[in-house]
Design a protein around this motif. Structure first.
Motif, PDB file in Angstrom:
ATOM      1  N   LEU A 294       0.804  -1.212   0.000  1.00 47.32           N
ATOM      2  CA  LEU A 294       0.000   0.000   0.000  1.00 47.32           C
ATOM      3  C   LEU A 294       0.838   1.262   0.000  1.00 47.32           C
ATOM      4  O   LEU A 294       0.522   2.233  -0.683  1.00 47.32           O
ATOM      5  CB  LEU A 294      -0.915  -0.018   1.229  1.00 47.32           C
ATOM      6  CG  LEU A 294      -2.161   0.865   1.129  1.00 47.32           C
ATOM      7  CD1 LEU A 294      -3.055   0.410   0.032  1.00 47.32           C
ATOM      8  CD2 LEU A 294      -2.893   0.859   2.449  1.00 47.32           C
ATOM      9  N   GLY A 295       1.898   1.220   0.750  1.00 49.65           N
ATOM     10  CA  GLY A 295       2.765   2.392   0.841  1.00 49.65           C
ATOM     11  C   GLY A 295       3.276   2.805  -0.522  1.00 49.65           C
ATOM     12  O   GLY A 295       3.234   3.971  -0.910  1.00 49.65           O
ATOM     13  N   ARG A 296       3.722   1.829  -1.222  1.00 47.66           N
ATOM     14  CA  ARG A 296       4.310   2.108  -2.523  1.00 47.66           C
ATOM     15  C   ARG A 296       3.250   2.478  -3.551  1.00 47.66           C
ATOM     16  O   ARG A 296       3.458   3.316  -4.411  1.00 47.66           O
ATOM     17  CB  ARG A 296       5.055   0.854  -2.983  1.00 47.66           C
ATOM     18  CG  ARG A 296       5.806   1.017  -4.241  1.00 47.66           C
ATOM     19  CD  ARG A 296       7.031   1.869  -4.066  1.00 47.66           C
ATOM     20  NE  ARG A 296       7.739   1.889  -5.350  1.00 47.66           N
ATOM     21  CZ  ARG A 296       8.257   2.939  -5.910  1.00 47.66           C
ATOM     22  NH1 ARG A 296       8.191   4.087  -5.322  1.00 47.66           N
ATOM     23  NH2 ARG A 296       8.871   2.856  -7.063  1.00 47.66           N
ATOM     24  N   LEU A 297       2.099   1.844  -3.404  1.00 43.56           N
ATOM     25  CA  LEU A 297       0.997   2.137  -4.319  1.00 43.56           C
ATOM     26  C   LEU A 297       0.604   3.602  -4.245  1.00 43.56           C
ATOM     27  O   LEU A 297       0.410   4.269  -5.249  1.00 43.56           O
ATOM     28  CB  LEU A 297      -0.225   1.283  -3.961  1.00 43.56           C
ATOM     29  CG  LEU A 297      -0.344  -0.080  -4.609  1.00 43.56           C
ATOM     30  CD1 LEU A 297      -1.510  -0.812  -4.003  1.00 43.56           C
ATOM     31  CD2 LEU A 297      -0.520   0.029  -6.101  1.00 43.56           C
ATOM     32  N   LEU A 298       0.473   4.075  -3.033  1.00 45.57           N
ATOM     33  CA  LEU A 298       0.014   5.448  -2.866  1.00 45.57           C
ATOM     34  C   LEU A 298       1.012   6.462  -3.390  1.00 45.57           C
ATOM     35  O   LEU A 298       0.659   7.570  -3.742  1.00 45.57           O
ATOM     36  CB  LEU A 298      -0.291   5.706  -1.397  1.00 45.57           C
ATOM     37  CG  LEU A 298      -1.499   4.925  -0.844  1.00 45.57           C
ATOM     38  CD1 LEU A 298      -1.613   5.126   0.639  1.00 45.57           C
ATOM     39  CD2 LEU A 298      -2.776   5.344  -1.531  1.00 45.57           C
TER      40      LEU A 298
ATOM     41  N   GLU B 213       0.999   6.543 -11.172  1.00 45.05           N
ATOM     42  CA  GLU B 213      -0.301   6.295 -11.792  1.00 45.05           C
ATOM     43  C   GLU B 213      -1.446   6.769 -10.910  1.00 45.05           C
ATOM     44  O   GLU B 213      -2.462   7.225 -11.392  1.00 45.05           O
ATOM     45  CB  GLU B 213      -0.488   4.796 -12.066  1.00 45.05           C
ATOM     46  CG  GLU B 213       0.227   4.301 -13.292  1.00 45.05           C
ATOM     47  CD  GLU B 213       1.642   3.887 -12.983  1.00 45.05           C
ATOM     48  OE1 GLU B 213       2.188   4.327 -11.962  1.00 45.05           O
ATOM     49  OE2 GLU B 213       2.207   3.109 -13.750  1.00 45.05           O
ATOM     50  N   ILE B 214      -1.266   6.625  -9.650  1.00 47.49           N
ATOM     51  CA  ILE B 214      -2.338   7.026  -8.736  1.00 47.49           C
ATOM     52  C   ILE B 214      -2.234   8.504  -8.393  1.00 47.49           C
ATOM     53  O   ILE B 214      -3.224   9.231  -8.402  1.00 47.49           O
ATOM     54  CB  ILE B 214      -2.294   6.158  -7.463  1.00 47.49           C
ATOM     55  CG1 ILE B 214      -2.707   4.733  -7.807  1.00 47.49           C
ATOM     56  CG2 ILE B 214      -3.195   6.733  -6.389  1.00 47.49           C
ATOM     57  CD1 ILE B 214      -2.532   3.748  -6.689  1.00 47.49           C
TER      58      ILE B 214
ATOM     59  N   ASN C  22       2.008  16.396 -12.898  1.00 47.43           N
ATOM     60  CA  ASN C  22       2.786  16.971 -11.823  1.00 47.43           C
ATOM     61  C   ASN C  22       4.242  16.618 -12.016  1.00 47.43           C
ATOM     62  O   ASN C  22       4.623  15.461 -11.988  1.00 47.43           O
ATOM     63  CB  ASN C  22       2.283  16.416 -10.494  1.00 47.43           C
ATOM     64  CG  ASN C  22       2.688  17.257  -9.321  1.00 47.43           C
ATOM     65  OD1 ASN C  22       3.586  18.085  -9.437  1.00 47.43           O
ATOM     66  ND2 ASN C  22       2.010  17.065  -8.221  1.00 47.43           N
ATOM     67  N   THR C  23       5.072  17.598 -12.145  1.00 43.05           N
ATOM     68  CA  THR C  23       6.477  17.311 -12.466  1.00 43.05           C
ATOM     69  C   THR C  23       7.195  16.650 -11.302  1.00 43.05           C
ATOM     70  O   THR C  23       8.083  15.857 -11.449  1.00 43.05           O
ATOM     71  CB  THR C  23       7.224  18.594 -12.835  1.00 43.05           C
ATOM     72  OG1 THR C  23       7.021  19.533 -11.755  1.00 43.05           O
ATOM     73  CG2 THR C  23       6.690  19.198 -14.109  1.00 43.05           C
TER      74      THR C  23
ATOM     75  N   ASN D  76       8.610  -2.894  -8.900  1.00 46.64           N
ATOM     76  CA  ASN D  76       7.520  -3.270  -9.783  1.00 46.64           C
ATOM     77  C   ASN D  76       6.240  -2.689  -9.241  1.00 46.64           C
ATOM     78  O   ASN D  76       5.773  -3.099  -8.196  1.00 46.64           O
ATOM     79  CB  ASN D  76       7.446  -4.797  -9.786  1.00 46.64           C
ATOM     80  CG  ASN D  76       6.813  -5.299 -11.035  1.00 46.64           C
ATOM     81  OD1 ASN D  76       6.116  -4.572 -11.717  1.00 46.64           O
ATOM     82  ND2 ASN D  76       7.069  -6.548 -11.327  1.00 46.64           N
ATOM     83  N   ILE D  77       5.732  -1.726  -9.925  1.00 43.15           N
ATOM     84  CA  ILE D  77       4.611  -1.022  -9.327  1.00 43.15           C
ATOM     85  C   ILE D  77       3.313  -1.794  -9.488  1.00 43.15           C
ATOM     86  O   ILE D  77       2.716  -2.258  -8.544  1.00 43.15           O
ATOM     87  CB  ILE D  77       4.476   0.392  -9.909  1.00 43.15           C
ATOM     88  CG1 ILE D  77       5.737   1.183  -9.593  1.00 43.15           C
ATOM     89  CG2 ILE D  77       3.277   1.076  -9.300  1.00 43.15           C
ATOM     90  CD1 ILE D  77       5.796   2.489 -10.281  1.00 43.15           C
ATOM     91  N   LEU D  78       2.900  -1.920 -10.727  1.00 38.01           N
ATOM     92  CA  LEU D  78       1.642  -2.637 -10.932  1.00 38.01           C
ATOM     93  C   LEU D  78       1.910  -3.806 -11.854  1.00 38.01           C
ATOM     94  O   LEU D  78       2.527  -3.665 -12.897  1.00 38.01           O
ATOM     95  CB  LEU D  78       0.597  -1.709 -11.549  1.00 38.01           C
ATOM     96  CG  LEU D  78       0.152  -0.559 -10.654  1.00 38.01           C
ATOM     97  CD1 LEU D  78      -0.745   0.377 -11.406  1.00 38.01           C
ATOM     98  CD2 LEU D  78      -0.558  -1.065  -9.430  1.00 38.01           C
ATOM     99  N   SER D  79       1.455  -4.928 -11.458  1.00 38.64           N
ATOM    100  CA  SER D  79       1.763  -6.127 -12.222  1.00 38.64           C
ATOM    101  C   SER D  79       0.488  -6.816 -12.648  1.00 38.64           C
ATOM    102  O   SER D  79      -0.581  -6.574 -12.074  1.00 38.64           O
ATOM    103  CB  SER D  79       2.597  -7.055 -11.367  1.00 38.64           C
ATOM    104  OG  SER D  79       1.966  -7.195 -10.125  1.00 38.64           O
TER     105      SER D  79
END
Lengths: 406, 417
Positions: A289-293, A297-298, B49-50, B90-93
């Motif tokens: 969650l930490g990294r997601l926020l 993209e979010i 947002n930069t 790896n953010i979204l997989s």
């Protein structure tokens, strides 16, 4: 999908890595649901119970009757007859000595529990997944600091072991012996009545050895304290999550490890050996969650955070609040200053006698002047002159000149 | 970039960088592709947002530059396909390909369910018994199990080490902790920590330095204490219960020993054997070793009788202690028997007047149950051969306490009675 699953290296009986490696089965990616594990474990544990009850006749084998009121005794049923200690004693109640207990235990209590197949499988799958996370295994209490890899996969030669001596040597080489030493250290006498019911000693649980084909493994390992043996096809949650807590130290054999994929399936492929089963879908694919926020993209879709929210303003009175007054009428400040200065003119704020006198003088002067200006008759008092016994007061009056006060 | 360095290649959605190769190419540093890459960035910067963009780019740089390879410490190389660590890389997989080790998942299990290192002895504070814990508290940030990237400073025999743990080694418990010896100088050690933990979270770095400080202070203190005299002495606690027990045992053993009777028997024995030769002139047959038969006892030789105590029937195997005092050489007359039996003759500190014929005897008499109880030393004098033996001093030495002596003056006891 296969690219995201790592390879697990296989170790031989000497604790060295053979060149081989196996693809990590998808089971180890299943969601770890400790709540399901706990529930299912709890239910499963009841299934080994044996019925017990109290005799139906216990405490009822008297013909006692209450004496009723008027005899200066409590109204519980009392034993009839005489000539013995027992006569007149209370009977039948749970509070009475020799009486029946409260809610006598019955054999028709529900001893066993039915658990849904899916739940059972889910729990098992979670337990297996947790056994692949070293932190969870450590937290459970196993000493795995000397183990080369988690999940620990050993070559199939182990299944052919016949002697316990060899088994011990294997565990030593592989680094699992410290866990068994912990088991030895934890041996103690059970607290409670179990002592006299053939359950005298208690000890920790050590590693589980999961094999595919038993060519002697079971007999080799079974005498080592703490070690459990399981066949892959018949995995037991009570052994994989003892106490309802996930993370038991597992030692796999190579063929057992390879079988897991066909047993539990991967998400893209159903299980081959279990009827209509596939691994449970996780709630979140990425639970960090930490990294997601913080992710781009979010963050890009969110509005800016409101750091300072505008709140309701309290209305202030300009007549009392000078800064507000100045905002409305800038000259007010000037006016106020003038009046203030005037009132302070010549005033000394000292506390010595002279200054006090001077201040008083000033005040009187001011007051006289003010009165003159406002048209008040002033009567000046002079010192009384004593002439003999008579006192004459001489007063002078000054009539004010009527002028308009400014 | 050295060949040793493992560059984690993050998975990306197409929308972000266009073709994934662009990003990779930019890392490698191909000129043309970086131009494309930069063009794309500028386009994005207008819309978004930069700050966030830069942060991602920065992190990407970190991955490649600040990343410290540790393969030289390993015996085996890390598996090449082990891309899935925490979603740091790896953010979204895609669906279903969950990582194995998520710190959050682990923490929710440890915090909620069970952790064997958790110590909650007080209601206010929860401690962590894990030896690698930085703060000693059971905390989301301090838990060595729930943080895949962690570091500690620990002390071993006066030397401080920095231990580091990274995600890549999380599945190899044996090799998990990288151990770096810190410099003896405090300031240099601080620099070392800064160096090794350069891009690490601030919390870990700060706590490591704090720990270093505390440990160096502790080491200094230990060294100072060791130089003191008290450090060389080993303090042994006095166990009250044991002491009480032992003194009582001694008293009982002493009473059970029947020293008087033992002395009597011993001396009579000697007399009978003939060790005294012609010193004492009385008929031997008159002397009987039977204690109960009082009549047979010679007048000349009157031993101190016991007052109703039990007879000691155990065989006395008297051991002679070879403690020969030189200053009393003149006083002793019967020295010739030394070769035959080794007699112990000791000078008495109590009586200093010594007529020529006085004999001093100090006999070692084992006490009944000698292994447990001990030995009694008896110092006896007599003014003349005709006189009685007067026991001056009795010393009881318990076998389990070789340093202690219990003194027993029979005369005093007699007087009190």
């Amino acid at each position: 999908m296969a690219a995201s699953r790592p390879l697990v290296s296989v170790y031989d009986e000497k604790g060295q890595s053979t060149g081989k490696s196996v693809l990590l089965p998808a089971v180890f990616r299943a969601p770890i649901r400790t709540d399901i594990v706990n529930f299912v474990h709890d239910q499963m544990r009841r299934n080994k119970r044996q019925a017990h009850a109290v005799s139906t006749k216990a405490g009822e084998q008297t013909s006692a009757e209450s004496w009723g009121t008027g005899r200066a005794v409590a109204r519980i049923p009392r034993v009839r007859g005489g000539g013995t200690h027992r006569s007149g004693q209370g009977a039948f109640g749970n509070m009475c000595r020799g009486g029946r207990m409260y809610a006598p235990l019955k054999v028709w209590r529900k001893w066993h529990r039915k658990i849904n197949l899916k739940q059972r499988r889910y729990a098992l799958v979670s337990a297996i997944a947790a056994s692949g996370v070293p932190s969870l295994v450590l937290a459970k209490g196993h000493s795995i600091e000397t183990v080369p890899e988690i999940p620990l996969v050993l070559s199939d030669k182990i299944q052919d072991l016949k002697k316990t001596k060899e088994a011990v040597a294997l565990l030593r080489k592989v680094g699992a012996w410290s866990d068994i030493l912990k088991v030895y250290a934890s041996k103690h006498t059970r607290a409670g009545k179990g002592k006299m019911r053939n359950r005298r000693t208690v000890m920790k649980r050590g590693p589980v050895v999961i094999y595919d084909k038993d060519n002697g493994v079971k007999k080799a390992f079974r005498n080592i304290p703490g070690v459990s043996l399981l066949c892959v096809e018949r995995l037991n949650l009570l052994r994989l999550a003892p106490g309802g807590h996930v993370g038991r130290f597992v030692i796999w054999t190579e063929s057992a490890f390879k079988k897991l994929d066909s047993l539990y399936g991967t998400w893209s492929k159903k299980s081959q050996l279990k009827a209509d089963f596939n691994l449970p879908q996780p709630m979140m694919t990425n639970s960090d969650l930490g990294r997601l926020l913080k992710a781009f993209e979010i963050q890009s879709v969110l509005r800016a955070p409101i750091k300072r929210q505008a709140r309701r303003k309290i209305k202030k009175n300009p007549l009392k609040n000078i800064s507000l007054m100045s905002r409305l009428n800038p000259y007010a400040a000037v006016q106020k200053r003038a009046t203030l200065l005037k009132s302070l003119k010549g005033r000394r704020t000292g506390t010595t006698a002279e200054t006090k006198v001077a201040a008083r003088k000033l005040r009187t002067h001011e007051s006289i002047r003010a009165k003159r200006l406002s048209g008040v008759n002033l009567v000046k008092k002079t010192k009384t002159q004593k002439v003999g016994s008579t006192t004459t007061k001489t007063t002078t009056t000054t009539t004010k000149v009527s002028t308009k006060s400014s | 970039m050295t060949s040793n360095e493992k560059i984690p290649i993050p998975k990306m959605n197409r929308s972000r960088w266009g073709h994934p190769l662009v990003f990779i190419a930019s890392i490698i540093g191909l000129a043309g592709s970086s131009a494309v890459y930069y063009a794309q960035i500028r386009a994005r910067q207008k819309a978004r947002n930069t700050f966030l963009e830069q942060s991602f780019y920065k992190e990407a740089l970190e991955l490649t530059q600040g990343y410290k390879p540790i393969t030289e410490k390993l015996v085996e190389p890390i598996q090449p396909l082990q891309v899935d660590t925490t979603s740091k890389f790896n953010i979204l997989s895609p669906l279903g390909a969950q990582k194995m080790q998520h710190d959050d998942v682990i923490w929710s299990v440890l915090n909620g369910q069970f952790c064997s290192y958790k110590q909650q002895k007080s209601k206010t504070q929860i401690f962590c018994a894990n030896e690698y814990n930085l703060t000693g508290l059971c905390d989301r940030r301090s838990c060595p199990l729930a943080n895949s990237q962690y570091a500690t400073v620990r002390e071993e025999k006066g030397i401080l080490y920095l231990y580091m743990k990274v995600v890549e080694r999380s599945h190899y418990p044996k090799k998990q902790w990288e151990k770096v010896k810190l410099h003896e100088s405090y300031i240099r050690a601080l620099k070392q920590i800064n160096e090794h933990l350069i891009y690490w979270p601030r919390f870990v770095r700060h706590k490591c330095k704090q720990r270093l400080t505390k440990l160096t202070q502790y080491i200094i203190r230990t060294r100072r204490l060791m130089l003191k005299k008290t450090a060389k002495q080993e303090l042994v606690p006095i166990k009250k219960k044991a002491e009480r027990r032992e003194t009582r045992h001694e008293e009982k053993a002493f009473v059970a020993a029947n020293i008087d009777r033992a002395i009597e028997n011993e001396l009579l024995d000697r007399l009978k054997k003939g060790t005294y030769g012609d010193t004492y002139t009385f008929p031997v047959n008159a002397i009987s070793l039977d204690e109960e038969d009082d009549e047979s006892e010679s007048e000349d030789e009157k031993e101190e009788e016991e007052e109703g105590e039990n007879e000691q029937e155990s065989e006395e195997e008297v051991e002679y202690v070879e403690d020969f005092d030189e200053s009393d050489a003149e006083d002793m007359e019967d020295m010739g028997d030394d070769d035959i039996d080794e007699e112990l003759i000791k000078a008495l500190p109590l009586s200093k007047k010594r007529p020529l014929e006085i004999e001093y005897e100090s006999v070692e008499i084992p006490v009944r149950g000698a292994e447990r109880a001990g030995i009694i030393y008896c110092y006896a004098t007599r003014n003349s051969p005709d006189d009685e033996w007067h026991v001056d001093k009795l010393e009881f030495k318990a076998s389990n306490q070789p340093e202690r002596y219990l003194f027993y003056d029979r005369e005093l006891r007699r007087k009190s009675k």
